[in-house]
Write a protein that holds these residues in place. Sequence first.
Motif, PDB file in Angstrom:
ATOM      1  N   LEU A 177      73.461  63.879  42.336  1.00  0.00           N
ATOM      2  CA  LEU A 177      72.105  64.219  41.899  1.00  0.00           C
ATOM      3  C   LEU A 177      71.624  63.112  40.980  1.00  0.00           C
ATOM      4  O   LEU A 177      72.170  62.908  39.896  1.00  0.00           O
ATOM      5  N   VAL A 178      70.587  62.366  41.426  1.00  0.00           N
ATOM      6  CA  VAL A 178      70.083  61.227  40.671  1.00  0.00           C
ATOM      7  C   VAL A 178      68.558  61.249  40.701  1.00  0.00           C
ATOM      8  O   VAL A 178      67.944  61.283  41.775  1.00  0.00           O
ATOM      9  N   ASP A 179      67.939  61.251  39.513  1.00  0.00           N
ATOM     10  CA  ASP A 179      66.477  61.116  39.379  1.00  0.00           C
ATOM     11  C   ASP A 179      65.712  62.099  40.261  1.00  0.00           C
ATOM     12  O   ASP A 179      64.811  61.728  41.023  1.00  0.00           O
ATOM     13  N   GLY A 180      66.064  63.370  40.164  1.00  0.00           N
ATOM     14  CA  GLY A 180      65.321  64.395  40.890  1.00  0.00           C
ATOM     15  C   GLY A 180      65.510  64.364  42.390  1.00  0.00           C
ATOM     16  O   GLY A 180      64.634  64.812  43.139  1.00  0.00           O
ATOM     17  N   ALA A 181      66.617  63.842  42.862  1.00  0.00           N
ATOM     18  CA  ALA A 181      66.887  63.785  44.294  1.00  0.00           C
ATOM     19  C   ALA A 181      68.376  63.965  44.524  1.00  0.00           C
ATOM     20  O   ALA A 181      69.216  63.677  43.649  1.00  0.00           O
ATOM     21  N   LEU A 182      68.711  64.444  45.705  1.00  0.00           N
ATOM     22  CA  LEU A 182      70.106  64.583  46.110  1.00  0.00           C
ATOM     23  C   LEU A 182      70.438  63.397  47.019  1.00  0.00           C
ATOM     24  O   LEU A 182      69.862  63.255  48.111  1.00  0.00           O
ATOM     25  N   LEU A 183      71.355  62.545  46.569  1.00  0.00           N
ATOM     26  CA  LEU A 183      71.777  61.375  47.339  1.00  0.00           C
ATOM     27  C   LEU A 183      73.042  61.722  48.111  1.00  0.00           C
ATOM     28  O   LEU A 183      73.979  62.324  47.573  1.00  0.00           O
ATOM     29  N   LEU A 184      73.079  61.317  49.351  1.00  0.00           N
ATOM     30  CA  LEU A 184      74.169  61.668  50.250  1.00  0.00           C
ATOM     31  C   LEU A 184      74.657  60.408  50.948  1.00  0.00           C
ATOM     32  O   LEU A 184      73.845  59.587  51.409  1.00  0.00           O
ATOM     33  N   GLU A 185      75.973  60.234  51.008  1.00  0.00           N
ATOM     34  CA  GLU A 185      76.544  59.092  51.723  1.00  0.00           C
ATOM     35  C   GLU A 185      77.830  59.526  52.409  1.00  0.00           C
ATOM     36  O   GLU A 185      78.731  60.096  51.779  1.00  0.00           O
ATOM     37  N   VAL A 186      77.886  59.264  53.695  1.00  0.00           N
ATOM     38  CA  VAL A 186      79.082  59.552  54.494  1.00  0.00           C
ATOM     39  C   VAL A 186      79.498  58.246  55.166  1.00  0.00           C
ATOM     40  O   VAL A 186      78.717  57.642  55.898  1.00  0.00           O
ATOM     41  N   THR A 187      80.730  57.823  54.911  1.00  0.00           N
ATOM     42  CA  THR A 187      81.230  56.553  55.430  1.00  0.00           C
ATOM     43  C   THR A 187      82.573  56.778  56.101  1.00  0.00           C
ATOM     44  O   THR A 187      83.387  57.598  55.634  1.00  0.00           O
ATOM     45  N   ASP A 188      82.797  56.059  57.213  1.00  0.00           N
ATOM     46  CA  ASP A 188      84.121  56.093  57.831  1.00  0.00           C
ATOM     47  C   ASP A 188      84.605  54.668  58.060  1.00  0.00           C
ATOM     48  O   ASP A 188      83.824  53.707  58.071  1.00  0.00           O
ATOM     49  N   SER A 189      85.932  54.531  58.243  1.00  0.00           N
ATOM     50  CA  SER A 189      86.540  53.208  58.403  1.00  0.00           C
ATOM     51  C   SER A 189      86.519  52.689  59.822  1.00  0.00           C
ATOM     52  O   SER A 189      86.958  51.564  60.069  1.00  0.00           O
ATOM     53  N   GLY A 190      86.040  53.497  60.754  1.00  0.00           N
ATOM     54  CA  GLY A 190      86.037  53.081  62.143  1.00  0.00           C
ATOM     55  C   GLY A 190      87.361  53.389  62.825  1.00  0.00           C
ATOM     56  O   GLY A 190      88.365  53.756  62.188  1.00  0.00           O
ATOM     57  N   PRO A 191      87.442  53.250  64.158  1.00  0.00           N
ATOM     58  CA  PRO A 191      88.667  53.568  64.897  1.00  0.00           C
ATOM     59  C   PRO A 191      89.771  52.564  64.616  1.00  0.00           C
ATOM     60  O   PRO A 191      89.526  51.371  64.433  1.00  0.00           O
TER      61      PRO A 191
END
Length: 406
Positions: free
Chosen positions: A342-356
């Motif tokens: 939660l940053v500056d009145g917004a919900l920040l979302l990040e989903v990362t994967d390493s690849g196959p």
Amino acid sequence: MGGPGDPVTLRMVGQVTGERRSWWPELLLGLATAALGLASTLLSLPEVPRQPVVGVFAVLAGLALVGVRRWPWAVLVAELALIVVGDGLTLTGADTPQLAGAVALAAVAYRSGWRATAAAYLLYLAATLVNVLDPGNTVIFSGGQGVIRLIMLGGIAAAPLAFGRYLRGVREAARAAEERARDVEERRLVETRAARLAERAAIARDLHDIVAHHVAAIALRAGAARYAVQHTGRPEEAVTALGELRDTAGQVLDELRELLEVLRDPEAVEPAEPQVEPAQVIRDAARRLREAGLAVQVTLPMALSTVPLVVGTTAARLVQEALTNTLKHAGPGAIATVDLRLVDGALLLEVTDSGPLRPRPPLPASGYGLSGMRERVGLLGGTLTAGATENGGWRVRARLPIRENT
């Protein structure tokens, strides 16, 4: 002998029959007027001489009323002519045409505008004055009493006009009410169609979220069971994978059954409250990936439960879809991270994967994952980016603004 033309023939016969029946009110009105005129002639006072031609004027005045609804102006002119001629030739021959003329004036007022109605009234008043004024009785409208008589006569002549205009107003009010009702119905149909389209879009998104995620997990577990049987020689691993596959399939069936119950319920207008919290949805999605052989690290803010439900639910669906893509394209052995802040009145979302870890045949794509995520984020006025990372993995980022009125 029946054929395709029979319905048309019946409809035409019905229309002709309806038109014939519509003549009956005017015909009855004309006959009643003529009978009234003849009766008044036969029952006249003894001192009034009987003139057979008076009956002729009564019959003509009555018959003319048969066409009053279709040709009110023509009937009015005919009645005025009968008034003038009957007054000139007889003593009482203008009485019945005078009554029939009032009916014709009302019909003109009902069918015509104000200018035509005013002209018809003046003509009728003029014919009435001709009928009232006799060569030996010209002083009837002289003096103050004459003015009063003239005003009273004008008011009496205006009575059928007022009645016709009243009926016209009632007709126009009814027509306006019908148009308003039609507009309301059309607006309701448009709103209903829009609501159905929105509902179908929501159902499509829910079906994608439910089916795509679980079916991807089912396919991977089925592949793991097959691999265990064919290559490792460890049937217990295959049994474990098949058991997980069964559990996942049962969960899919339960969620689809709940969705179908909503679709079958015609009274279900508002969507039901979610049975699980957004954080629980994210944890369940991560657990399924771990069971499929992926490493998943989840970081959730403590205040996630305080954000508006629509924002939290949207974030959970985005994480679920992003992890589904990781499961499809990266496969077992990959590492995925989920980070919500939660940053500056917004919900920040990040989903990362390493690849196959190694090249692998991809599962068939549904074609709605990324577009569905963009649609969800766009409804909240947020932004979403997705693309490959430098090490061959994939990253999804989203910013969901939090509004107090959300």
